[in-house]
Design an enzyme around this catalytic site. Sequence first.
Site, PDB file in Angstrom:
ATOM      1  N   PHE A   1      27.555 -15.855  16.192  1.00  0.00           N
ATOM      2  CA  PHE A   1      28.314 -15.506  17.402  1.00  0.00           C
ATOM      3  C   PHE A   1      29.833 -15.582  17.198  1.00  0.00           C
ATOM      4  CE2 PHE A   1      24.344 -17.554  19.209  1.00  0.00           C
ATOM      5  CZ  PHE A   1      23.682 -16.345  19.393  1.00  0.00           C
ATOM      6  N   GLN A  61      19.892 -21.759  11.578  1.00  0.00           N
ATOM      7  CA  GLN A  61      20.925 -21.042  10.828  1.00  0.00           C
ATOM      8  C   GLN A  61      20.428 -20.586   9.454  1.00  0.00           C
ATOM      9  OE1 GLN A  61      24.845 -21.207  12.336  1.00  0.00           O
ATOM     10  NE2 GLN A  61      23.046 -20.299  13.250  1.00  0.00           N
ATOM     11  N   LYS A  89      27.911 -24.146  10.489  1.00  0.00           N
ATOM     12  CA  LYS A  89      27.338 -24.052   9.141  1.00  0.00           C
ATOM     13  C   LYS A  89      26.798 -22.634   8.935  1.00  0.00           C
ATOM     14  CE  LYS A  89      26.552 -28.970   8.606  1.00  0.00           C
ATOM     15  NZ  LYS A  89      25.641 -30.102   8.470  1.00  0.00           N
ATOM     16  N   LYS A 142      22.987 -25.197   2.122  1.00  0.00           N
ATOM     17  CA  LYS A 142      21.878 -26.176   2.150  1.00  0.00           C
ATOM     18  C   LYS A 142      20.794 -25.736   3.142  1.00  0.00           C
ATOM     19  CE  LYS A 142      22.851 -28.021   6.280  1.00  0.00           C
ATOM     20  NZ  LYS A 142      21.952 -28.092   7.433  1.00  0.00           N
ATOM     21  N   ARG A 170      16.305 -29.427  11.551  1.00  0.00           N
ATOM     22  CA  ARG A 170      15.485 -28.390  12.207  1.00  0.00           C
ATOM     23  C   ARG A 170      14.998 -27.317  11.232  1.00  0.00           C
ATOM     24  NH1 ARG A 170      19.874 -27.012  16.798  1.00  0.00           N
ATOM     25  NH2 ARG A 170      21.020 -26.814  14.835  1.00  0.00           N
ATOM     26  N   ASN A 190      23.248 -28.136  20.676  1.00  0.00           N
ATOM     27  CA  ASN A 190      22.877 -29.485  20.299  1.00  0.00           C
ATOM     28  C   ASN A 190      24.046 -30.207  19.611  1.00  0.00           C
ATOM     29  OD1 ASN A 190      20.660 -30.942  17.967  1.00  0.00           O
ATOM     30  ND2 ASN A 190      20.558 -31.290  20.163  1.00  0.00           N
ATOM     31  N   ALA A 221      22.451 -33.987  15.101  1.00  0.00           N
ATOM     32  CA  ALA A 221      23.154 -34.135  16.378  1.00  0.00           C
ATOM     33  C   ALA A 221      22.553 -35.219  17.271  1.00  0.00           C
ATOM     34  CB  ALA A 221      23.171 -32.792  17.103  1.00  0.00           C
TER      35      ALA A 221
HETATM   36  N1  LIG Z   1      22.240 -29.481  15.674  1.00  0.00           N
HETATM   37  C1  LIG Z   1      22.622 -30.175  14.629  1.00  0.00           C
HETATM   38  O1  LIG Z   1      22.104 -31.274  14.343  1.00  0.00           O
HETATM   39  C2  LIG Z   1      23.737 -29.677  13.776  1.00  0.00           C
HETATM   40  C3  LIG Z   1      24.170 -28.377  13.829  1.00  0.00           C
HETATM   41  N2  LIG Z   1      25.191 -27.948  13.052  1.00  0.00           N
HETATM   42  C4  LIG Z   1      25.709 -26.593  13.115  1.00  0.00           C
HETATM   43  O2  LIG Z   1      26.425 -26.452  14.336  1.00  0.00           O
HETATM   44  C5  LIG Z   1      26.416 -25.082  14.739  1.00  0.00           C
HETATM   45  C6  LIG Z   1      26.051 -25.037  16.209  1.00  0.00           C
HETATM   46  O3  LIG Z   1      24.715 -25.453  16.346  1.00  0.00           O
HETATM   47  P1  LIG Z   1      24.145 -26.185  17.625  1.00  0.00           P
HETATM   48  O4  LIG Z   1      25.213 -26.763  18.464  1.00  0.00           O
HETATM   49  O5  LIG Z   1      23.106 -27.119  17.122  1.00  0.00           O
HETATM   50  O6  LIG Z   1      23.512 -24.979  18.443  1.00  0.00           O
HETATM   51  P2  LIG Z   1      22.028 -24.847  19.025  1.00  0.00           P
HETATM   52  O7  LIG Z   1      21.183 -24.193  18.006  1.00  0.00           O
HETATM   53  O8  LIG Z   1      21.561 -26.153  19.557  1.00  0.00           O
HETATM   54  O9  LIG Z   1      22.217 -23.943  20.290  1.00  0.00           O
HETATM   55  C7  LIG Z   1      22.478 -22.580  20.286  1.00  0.00           C
HETATM   56  C8  LIG Z   1      23.721 -22.348  21.088  1.00  0.00           C
HETATM   57  O10 LIG Z   1      24.062 -20.981  21.028  1.00  0.00           O
HETATM   58  C9  LIG Z   1      24.454 -20.563  22.312  1.00  0.00           C
HETATM   59  N3  LIG Z   1      24.311 -19.116  22.438  1.00  0.00           N
HETATM   60  C10 LIG Z   1      23.191 -18.393  22.640  1.00  0.00           C
HETATM   61  N4  LIG Z   1      23.486 -17.090  22.686  1.00  0.00           N
HETATM   62  C11 LIG Z   1      24.812 -16.999  22.503  1.00  0.00           C
HETATM   63  C12 LIG Z   1      25.730 -15.908  22.447  1.00  0.00           C
HETATM   64  N5  LIG Z   1      25.338 -14.656  22.569  1.00  0.00           N
HETATM   65  N6  LIG Z   1      27.032 -16.175  22.250  1.00  0.00           N
HETATM   66  C13 LIG Z   1      27.455 -17.437  22.093  1.00  0.00           C
HETATM   67  N7  LIG Z   1      26.650 -18.513  22.141  1.00  0.00           N
HETATM   68  C14 LIG Z   1      25.340 -18.284  22.340  1.00  0.00           C
HETATM   69  C15 LIG Z   1      23.551 -21.343  23.226  1.00  0.00           C
HETATM   70  O11 LIG Z   1      24.073 -21.378  24.513  1.00  0.00           O
HETATM   71  C16 LIG Z   1      23.579 -22.694  22.563  1.00  0.00           C
HETATM   72  O12 LIG Z   1      24.695 -23.412  22.986  1.00  0.00           O
HETATM   73  C17 LIG Z   1      25.436 -24.382  13.800  1.00  0.00           C
HETATM   74  O13 LIG Z   1      26.172 -23.675  12.818  1.00  0.00           O
HETATM   75  C18 LIG Z   1      24.661 -25.508  13.143  1.00  0.00           C
HETATM   76  O14 LIG Z   1      24.237 -25.210  11.835  1.00  0.00           O
HETATM   77  C19 LIG Z   1      25.835 -28.816  12.203  1.00  0.00           C
HETATM   78  C20 LIG Z   1      25.450 -30.114  12.121  1.00  0.00           C
HETATM   79  C21 LIG Z   1      24.385 -30.652  12.895  1.00  0.00           C
HETATM   80  O1  LIG Z   2      23.223 -29.516   9.536  1.00  0.00           O
HETATM   81  C1  LIG Z   2      22.389 -30.296   9.903  1.00  0.00           C
HETATM   82  C2  LIG Z   2      22.216 -31.613   9.301  1.00  0.00           C
HETATM   83  O2  LIG Z   2      23.349 -32.017   8.596  1.00  0.00           O
HETATM   84  C3  LIG Z   2      21.460 -29.891  10.961  1.00  0.00           C
HETATM   85  O3  LIG Z   2      20.655 -28.969  10.403  1.00  0.00           O
HETATM   86  P1  LIG Z   2      19.608 -28.160  11.297  1.00  0.00           P
HETATM   87  O4  LIG Z   2      20.345 -27.043  11.920  1.00  0.00           O
HETATM   88  O5  LIG Z   2      18.586 -27.723  10.301  1.00  0.00           O
HETATM   89  O6  LIG Z   2      19.037 -29.129  12.299  1.00  0.00           O
END
Ligand SMILES: NC(=O)C1=CN([C@@H]2O[C@H](COP(=O)(O)OP(=O)(O)OC[C@H]3O[C@@H](n4cnc5c(N)ncnc54)[C@H](O)[C@@H]3O)[C@@H](O)[C@H]2O)C=CC1
Ligand SMILES: O=C(CO)COP(=O)(O)O
Length: 618
Positions: free
Chosen positions: A324, A572, A347, A477, A543, A224, A380
């Site tokens: 990962f 997370q 994060k 957080k 989330r 995402n 996101a």
């Molecule tokens: N979604 C949001 O709004 C925000 C997320 N974050 C942070 O960004 C980071 C990435 O989160 P998202 O992009 O939201 O991920 P997500 O939670 O939407 O998706 C999970 C991802 O992990 C991948 N995945 C699954 N199994 C895997 C494996 N074995 N090896 C590698 N990848 C694998 C999936 O393909 C997918 O791309 C996290 O640390 C999150 O806390 C930070 C700010 C905002």
């Molecule tokens: O880091 C985030 C907001 O700043 C997104 O958090 P979530 O992974 O809980 O959606």
Amino acid sequence: MVRGLVRCRVAPLYNKKGVSLFSCLSTPSPDLTLTYPHLHPRLQQTQTQTLTLFKLLVGQSYHSPSLSLLPHPPPPPPSSPKPNVTQARTQTGAHLHIHSAASRRRPKGFQFEAHLHSSLRLRPRIAHLSTWSPCLAAAHAPASASAPASAPAAARTPTPMPTPTSVLTLASASASASASASLFTPRLVARSVRSFSQSAKLKMTASSVLPSRKHKVVVIGSGNWGTTVAKLVAENTREHPDLFEENVQMWVYEEKVTLPKVSPHYDASAGDEPQKLTAIINKCHENVKYLPKIALPSNIVANPSLPDTVKDASILIFNLPHEFIGNICRQIKDHILPYARGISCIKGVTVTDDNIELICEYISESLGIYCGALSGANIATEIANEEWCETTIAYNTPAGDVHHAGNAVANGSSSGAAALTEYKDARGRTSKNKLTPVPGDYPSLDHHLLQSLFHRPYFTVSMVSDVVGVSLGGALKNIVALACGFVEGHGWNMTAKTAVMRRGMLEMIAFGREFFPETIEEKTFWEESAGWGDMIVSCTSARNWRYSKMAVERGVSLEEIEKTELNGQKLQGISTTREVCGFLRAKGVESKYPLFMVVDRILDGTVNVEDIPELLRK
Ligand SMILES: NC(=O)C1=CN([C@@H]2O[C@H](COP(=O)(O)OP(=O)(O)OC[C@H]3O[C@@H](n4cnc5c(N)ncnc54)[C@H](O)[C@@H]3O)[C@@H](O)[C@H]2O)C=CC1
Ligand SMILES: O=C(CO)COP(=O)(O)O
């Protein structure tokens, strides 16, 4: 309303091939965001070097990350003595004029003049250019000098250009001016004098050649947030073709996806056959699984191969769930450039036994590169929809990565352009690894460049150096967000959530002080998006909050909810709580962190939400 007036005199030096060797400095001006420049049709013969200087001067020195330039027009005939004017229109409705002149055969220098108007009512007027000389004189005048009553009548004819010097002179001014006359108010003159005396320190140096290579940017992760960040950097690589290669490779953890018949991307010839996610993204320019209904720029290239994604990349953006990252680093270690640099948008933290590491620290150490951190109040899907938000990037530019006389504060020391450099790690210690500097034929990889890469009109970037505060703010957080979801799921409202947030913030800061005392900057938690900003958004609409609330409402475990409701996305907060609390237990300091510990116990099912007030009281 004139917002600012900037004028500069720049004398580039030339090497034997006529390539100018120069660098420019000036003071930051956040007002300058130029996104849609265009050449004045009458003045198409603006020199290539004018544009290059324009870019260096305004784009880098002035923190104007969204600046973009038109393709360089053909250079004027060598004999042309005519001054040239470039006109640009800023996104905020301001106008910018850049005026340059070159001598007859071998150009010795350029003069630049930029007039900024915040109102479209004031049409750009070439007449303003003629104020160059009087204003320069004003810059030299004593602060008490009285101003001319009106703009000179001769203003409509450009005045001859003074002899170029090797000092960049700059006068900036702010004045209400419906006519150029008011450019010369005493206040303005006083300001000009101040600016001029500051600029007297700004010597031009001929320390480097113009960059001939561009940074290749890749995103490792495509969830995402990974896909959203890929979108915004791909928009910027397009806007800054002089700094970055246009295409952005995005590594995708390959999986098969079945498109429903109602999907606009449904392909009858493929039928209900599951298709590779990478193939769908590259064909339809949409990440249908992790960021549905968002059109992606066509310069994002989904790539299922990690080694191929990172090949030749000088900027690696890590953006995937933190659990990962170990595996990813092991897979790319032997495939990255020695001088690659990283930004972690992840994060979380890495815990091994009784040792804790920030994710960017872990990346730096396992890959032998420098890695900064991006974190903030960032949902996101909102950002993908281009709703405005802020973020914080912590980056300590390694010595040797800045190639022109800039004002970046370098991290560590370097004994020569190509020498390996030391750097300070997140705890302020001299690193065990030595860094290979970014080669001098790349654009400097510093705060300005990262602004150019990440800032969008809908994504405001604040650059800091507190890697610890930014990283811990983003990781911890998530524990507090789970607690907020739990209390809300239980039926308590904002007052209970506020108590949880307040206590959570105090524990986050205490954690930073206890385990990263050398470098932690508490103000990051109070002042930056990566601090309170992220706390608030995470505890009210992200989330971790949403699904922990759902878990309590439904009376099921959070892991169960993650499996059934999140379609592959990760919470997370679950792993971070377990890792951080395990670490606190190993250190024997769990009693100092009662909120963190109570979240861990709720996840384990050993206490209930209604026990929270009593457990925190103890
Ligand atoms: N979604 C949001 O709004 C925000 C997320 N974050 C942070 O960004 C980071 C990435 O989160 P998202 O992009 O939201 O991920 P997500 O939670 O939407 O998706 C999970 C991802 O992990 C991948 N995945 C699954 N199994 C895997 C494996 N074995 N090896 C590698 N990848 C694998 C999936 O393909 C997918 O791309 C996290 O640390 C999150 O806390 C930070 C700010 C905002
Ligand atoms: O880091 C985030 C907001 O700043 C997104 O958090 P979530 O992974 O809980 O959606």
